[in-house]
Design a protein around this motif. Structure first.
Motif, short mmCIF file in Angstrom:
data_model
loop_
_atom_site.label_atom_id
_atom_site.label_comp_id
_atom_site.label_asym_id
_atom_site.label_seq_id
_atom_site.Cartn_x
_atom_site.Cartn_y
_atom_site.Cartn_z
N THR A 273 26.16 46.34 46.03
CA THR A 273 25.03 46.86 45.40
C THR A 273 24.78 46.19 44.08
OG1 THR A 273 26.17 48.57 44.44
CG2 THR A 273 25.21 49.18 46.90
N GLY A 274 25.87 46.02 43.51
CA GLY A 274 25.54 45.35 42.04
C GLY A 274 24.91 44.30 42.16
N TRP A 275 25.21 43.22 43.03
CA TRP A 275 24.39 41.96 42.97
C TRP A 275 23.07 42.18 43.75
CZ3 TRP A 275 28.94 38.85 46.23
CH2 TRP A 275 30.03 38.64 45.47
N LEU A 276 22.77 43.04 44.31
CA LEU A 276 21.68 43.22 45.25
C LEU A 276 20.53 43.88 44.06
CD1 LEU A 276 22.63 44.46 48.74
CD2 LEU A 276 21.73 42.32 47.85
N ALA A 277 21.46 44.37 43.22
CA ALA A 277 20.33 45.12 41.99
C ALA A 277 20.24 44.14 40.96
CB ALA A 277 20.76 46.43 41.64
N ALA A 278 21.18 43.25 40.71
CA ALA A 278 21.26 42.32 39.54
C ALA A 278 19.82 41.52 39.22
CB ALA A 278 22.17 41.20 39.75
N PRO A 279 18.92 41.13 40.28
CA PRO A 279 17.64 40.48 39.95
C PRO A 279 16.91 41.59 39.17
CG PRO A 279 18.45 40.08 42.23
CD PRO A 279 19.22 41.19 41.71
N ASP A 280 16.97 42.85 39.28
CA ASP A 280 16.12 43.77 38.65
C ASP A 280 16.55 43.66 37.04
OD1 ASP A 280 15.26 44.49 40.95
OD2 ASP A 280 15.33 46.63 40.65
N GLY A 281 17.47 43.41 36.68
CA GLY A 281 18.07 43.33 35.36
C GLY A 281 17.28 42.22 34.82
N LEU A 282 17.28 40.91 35.29
CA LEU A 282 16.51 39.67 34.66
C LEU A 282 15.00 40.13 34.68
CD1 LEU A 282 18.69 36.93 36.08
CD2 LEU A 282 18.57 37.62 33.63
N ASP A 283 14.53 40.78 35.84
CA ASP A 283 13.16 40.95 35.88
C ASP A 283 12.69 41.93 34.91
OD1 ASP A 283 13.06 39.64 38.40
OD2 ASP A 283 12.53 41.68 39.32
N LEU A 284 13.52 42.91 34.56
CA LEU A 284 13.27 43.74 33.38
C LEU A 284 13.21 43.07 31.95
CD1 LEU A 284 12.76 46.58 32.33
CD2 LEU A 284 15.40 46.81 31.88
N ILE A 285 13.83 42.32 31.73
CA ILE A 285 13.92 41.26 30.51
C ILE A 285 12.61 40.64 30.51
CG2 ILE A 285 14.95 39.38 29.25
CD1 ILE A 285 17.62 40.31 30.24
N GLU A 286 11.99 40.14 31.78
CA GLU A 286 10.70 39.49 32.01
C GLU A 286 9.56 40.30 31.38
OE1 GLU A 286 10.14 36.28 31.67
OE2 GLU A 286 12.05 35.66 31.99
N ARG A 287 9.85 41.58 32.09
CA ARG A 287 8.64 42.49 31.77
C ARG A 287 8.55 42.85 30.22
NH1 ARG A 287 10.36 44.94 36.28
NH2 ARG A 287 11.27 46.86 35.53
N LEU A 288 9.79 42.95 29.79
CA LEU A 288 9.76 43.49 28.33
C LEU A 288 9.39 42.47 27.53
CD1 LEU A 288 12.96 45.21 28.22
CD2 LEU A 288 10.83 46.43 28.03
N ASP A 289 9.01 41.25 27.97
CA ASP A 289 8.77 39.90 27.27
C ASP A 289 10.14 39.27 26.78
OD1 ASP A 289 8.13 37.63 25.72
OD2 ASP A 289 6.19 38.99 25.01
N ALA A 290 10.59 38.47 27.48
CA ALA A 290 11.97 37.69 27.18
C ALA A 290 11.91 37.25 25.82
CB ALA A 290 12.43 36.92 28.33
N ALA A 291 10.86 36.37 25.54
CA ALA A 291 11.03 35.93 24.13
C ALA A 291 11.03 36.82 22.93
CB ALA A 291 9.56 34.96 24.02
N LYS A 292 10.09 37.95 23.16
CA LYS A 292 10.51 39.08 22.21
C LYS A 292 11.75 39.76 22.02
CE LYS A 292 5.79 40.98 21.56
NZ LYS A 292 4.95 42.11 22.49
N VAL A 293 12.36 39.68 23.38
CA VAL A 293 13.65 40.60 23.27
C VAL A 293 14.65 39.56 22.46
CG1 VAL A 293 15.81 41.07 24.85
CG2 VAL A 293 13.40 41.85 25.66
N ARG A 294 14.75 38.22 22.94
CA ARG A 294 15.54 37.51 22.18
C ARG A 294 15.37 37.19 20.86
NH1 ARG A 294 14.60 34.27 26.71
NH2 ARG A 294 12.97 32.99 25.69
#
Ligand SMILES: Cc1ncc(COP(=O)(O)O)c(C=O)c1O
Length: 398
Positions: A273-294
């Motif tokens: 389940t961790g691997w299957l949920a993992a893409p949601d983590g990277l999707d969330l960073i994109e939704r928050l605006d990855a450049a802004k997060v960085r």
């Protein structure tokens, strides 16, 4: 004339010179608010939406185990493709693994070596990864002075340590204790030109770097559960096409005949389940605006390091702009041994409720602070205000 009224800055308006908090950042996590979590780089933290995805997948598995487990290979392929898109990786050359340490062992198992061949590592390398190299062949350890000014100086030091027997170089993408870029694209190109196979430990790269696979290593592995907001036990191994046929699962499974990547991902009736949920983590960073997060995370780490640099005896180490971790050397007598480093780390956690990495080094260990969207400038100020007293105690203990 009446005095102009002066209002205290609201929490949303930090005093001039302080980085602003990331709007909504802390609310995305359920971290203990009494603790300043300035050590995201060690174990990461899982945002609530990703926890919810994983919980829903677990519920599904418990409701109909047959249906769930039979669907796993196809769902892993889909999850892998989503991760590959985020990392700009070839989905056929990417496999889910449990952690960076497993990625290191899989990679090193796949490199062809003959008697007398050597593996080059650096003294900034992570212990379990260096152990994986040492299990495979004799290692040469390059000492990298933590004060080396830039990536070029690091590159020259590594190249100067090659011997005619060096076949493989295992290099950190971003080093854990010192937060330095070691496996720069130029160093990887120079090693390739000299016929040295490159194995890159990108444990900190996904979610922290915009282009984590830009260097083009032979083998690269990265944790998704550190800066990628994925559940614990989520990492990926990327392998260049010519090496893929040699990559073998550490434990054979029914999926072995499929070859890489499917063969290394199957662990029979494990928790996927961790691997299957993992893409949601990277999707969330994109939704928050990855450049802004960085930008936020690196500004906050820089702010924390600047406060610590004002403490007498602390020496900031050279850094790479844009990284969300910064390191400083501690004064002589502090954290010179693993036990001394552990004692200081635990004292700061227990008494000050601040979590940071303290790493051992003869002549004075080091401290690393991280920036993440749940952190606020005041947490670094709390550490900086109290640290001198703890350093004093650490020296008198030594
Ligand atoms: C640079 C580096 N490599 C490897 C690891 C090991 O990661 P894991 O425990 O997920 O195997 C870490 C963990 O902090 C790390 O910082």
């Amino acid at each position: 004339m009446p005095e102009p009224t002066r209002s205290a800055p609201s929490p949303a308006e930090p005093p001039a010179g302080h980085p602003a908090g990331f709007p909504g950042g802390p609310a995305l996590f359920r971290l203990d608010p009494r603790v300043a979590h300035l050590n995201h780089g060690s174990f990461g933290a899982v945002p609530l939406p990703v926890q919810e995805t994983q919980a829903a997948l677990r519920a599904e598995a418990h409701a109909d185990p047959d249906a769930f487990f039979l669907s796993v290979p196809d769902r892993l392929a889909a999850a892998r493709a989503r991760i590959a898109a985020h990392l700009a990786a070839d989905p056929d050359g990417l496999a889910f693994v449990s952690n960076a340490t497993e990625g290191a062992n899989l990679a090193l198992d796949a490199v062809p070596l003959a008697d007398g061949d050597e593996i080059l590592v650096t003294d900034h390398g992570y212990g379990t990864v260096v152990a994986a190299a040492a299990r495979r062949a004799p290692v040469t350890t390059v000492a990298l002075d933590p004060h080396l000014p830039d990536e070029d100086a690091v590159r020259e030091t590594v190249l100067a340590a090659l011997t005619p027997r060096t076949r493989v170089a295992v290099l950190d993408h971003i080093s854990s204790p010192t937060a330095r870029i070691i496996a720069s694209p130029r160093l990887l190109a120079d090693l390739r030109e000299r016929g040295v196979t490159t194995v890159v430990d990108g444990a900190h790269a996904p979610g922290m770097l915009a282009h984590p696979l830009a260097g083009g290593a032979d083998f690269w592995f990265g944790n998704l559960h550190k800066w990628g907001y994925a559940p614990s036990g989520s990492a990926v191994l990327a392998v260049a096409p010519q090496h893929r046929p040699r990559v073998r699962a550490l434990v054979p499974s029914w999926e072995d005949h499929h070859g890489f990547p499917r063969s290394v991902e199957n662990r029979a009736t494990a928790d996927y389940t961790g691997w299957l949920a993992a893409p949601d983590g990277l999707d969330l960073i994109e939704r928050l605006d990855a450049a802004k997060v960085r930008a936020h995370n690196s500004a906050l780490a820089a702010h924390g390091a600047a406060l610590l640099a004002d403490i007498p005896g602390l020496t900031p180490l050279p850094h790479t702009d844009g990284l969300a971790m910064r390191a400083l050397l501690l004064p002589p007598g502090v954290a010179e041994t693993p036990d001394g480093a552990r004692a200081l780390r635990e004292e700061l956690a227990a008494r000050l409720r601040v979590r940071v990495l303290i790493w051992p080094r003869q002549g004075g260990g080091g401290i690393r602070v991280c920036g993440q969207i749940y952190n606020r400038p005041g947490e670094y100020a709390r550490l900086a205000a109290a640290l001198p007293e703890y350093l004093g105690r650490a020296v008198s203990r030594a």
